[in-house]
Design an enzyme around this catalytic site. Structure first.
Site, PDB file in Angstrom:
ATOM      1  N   GLU A 178      -1.440   4.821  21.361  1.00 23.44           N
ATOM      2  CA  GLU A 178      -0.499   4.673  20.252  1.00 23.44           C
ATOM      3  C   GLU A 178      -1.250   5.065  18.984  1.00 23.44           C
ATOM      4  O   GLU A 178      -2.355   4.592  18.740  1.00 23.44           O
ATOM      5  CB  GLU A 178      -0.025   3.226  20.140  1.00 23.44           C
ATOM      6  N   ASP A 182       0.238  -6.167  10.165  1.00 20.11           N
ATOM      7  CA  ASP A 182      -0.872  -5.844  11.063  1.00 20.11           C
ATOM      8  C   ASP A 182      -2.036  -6.792  10.825  1.00 20.11           C
ATOM      9  O   ASP A 182      -2.163  -7.415   9.776  1.00 20.11           O
ATOM     10  CB  ASP A 182      -1.335  -4.399  10.825  1.00 20.11           C
TER      11      ASP A 182
END
Length: 90
Positions: free
Chosen positions: A52, A63
């Site tokens: 990814e 994140d």
């Protein structure tokens, strides 16, 4: 074949062989543009079933710390989404 079908096939093949399916994550342009490309084409010491690619952006609050830091380094080096889009006409 659609990309998601290719990913599914790779994961199913790894499981069928009795091994785990490892999906790696790389932030585009981190730690440098050159090193990112080297890591992406398999020069990394860790093989992955699929990868990814994260797009660096200036406010990656969802994140974790590691991805936040990678985004900031890539952005400071001038990495943009446009720079990684092959079909862009701009």
């Amino acid at each position: 074949m659609r990309p998601r079908d290719t990913i599914s096939s790779a994961i199913q093949a790894a499981v069928a062989e009795g091994g785990p399916a490892l999906v790696g994550y790389l932030t585009a342009g981190f730690p440098s543009r050159r090193q990112f490309k080297d890591n992406l084409v398999g020069r990394s010491p860790v093989p992955a079933t699929s990868v990814e690619i994260g797009v660096p952006f200036s406010d990656p609050m969802a994140d974790g710390t590691t991805i936040q830091r990678a985004s900031f380094v890539a952005l400071a080096d001038g990495v943009t989404l446009l720079g990684y889009c092959r079909n862009s006409r701009r």
